[in-house]
Design a protein around this motif. Structure first.
Motif, short mmCIF file in Angstrom:
data_model
loop_
_atom_site.label_atom_id
_atom_site.label_comp_id
_atom_site.label_asym_id
_atom_site.label_seq_id
_atom_site.Cartn_x
_atom_site.Cartn_y
_atom_site.Cartn_z
N MET A 215 7.72 -20.06 20.73
CA MET A 215 8.48 -18.86 21.03
C MET A 215 8.95 -18.93 22.48
SD MET A 215 7.67 -14.91 20.25
CE MET A 215 7.94 -15.29 18.55
N THR B 57 13.85 -15.62 25.31
CA THR B 57 15.00 -15.04 24.61
C THR B 57 14.57 -14.44 23.27
OG1 THR B 57 16.45 -16.63 25.65
CG2 THR B 57 17.30 -15.55 23.70
N GLU B 58 13.66 -15.09 22.56
CA GLU B 58 13.22 -14.62 21.25
C GLU B 58 12.41 -13.32 21.33
OE1 GLU B 58 12.90 -19.02 19.15
OE2 GLU B 58 11.14 -18.13 20.07
#
Length: 153
Positions: free
Chosen positions: A1, A4-5
């Motif tokens: 991860m 941005t996610e």
């Protein structure tokens, strides 16, 4: 991860409660406001927050970045109550569930260095939790701050 996610779950305005625990003081519970937004072309997130201690307004920030290739999260943390005019640099990681763990060290009044851990997690897009712990030289963890927020916007 990567950063941005998880930005979707973190960005926005949050209201909640801030619990300060200190071995030398009575526990202090206050209202808190947190704003999370992207900065520097969305490469970083800045967490700005307010809280109070004994009726005295306090504020702080965490500037968070993440290098996906190296898997390293870095942060700069400052708080009007917890520290002088020094910024605490932190380094850590973002796990597969989006939990951010940051570690830093500071020089305690005794002259020994102490470790500090900041954990930021969301249970959903409506709840955000920040926990700060002192790590003693013996390896014990002492809760310093627990802030629980609910999304405002």
């Amino acid at each position: 991860m990567n950063l941005t996610e998880i930005q979707h779950n973190l960005m926005g305005d949050w209201d909640g409660a801030n619990l300060l625990q200190s071995p030398n003081l009575a526990d202090s519970l206050s209202t808190s406001h947190l704003c999370v937004k992207p900065v520097v072309k969305r490469k970083f997130l800045i967490f700005t927050y307010t809280w109070s201690h004994d009726g005295s307004p306090q504020e702080g920030f965490i500037l968070l970045g993440y290098n996906k290739e190296q898997g390293i999260a870095t942060a700069a943390w400052a708080d009007s109550w917890h520290m002088s005019a020094m910024i605490l640099p932190c380094q850590g990681a973002i796990d597969q569930h989006g939990v951010i763990t940051l570690n830093g060290s500071y020089k305690a009044p005794t002259g020994r260095y102490r470790d500090w851990r900041i954990t930021i997690r969301t249970d959903s897009v409506r709840e955000l939790h920040i926990t700060i712990r002192n790590l003693t030289p013996e390896g014990a963890e002492e809760l310093a701050v627990r802030a629980n927020y609910r999304r405002v916007s």
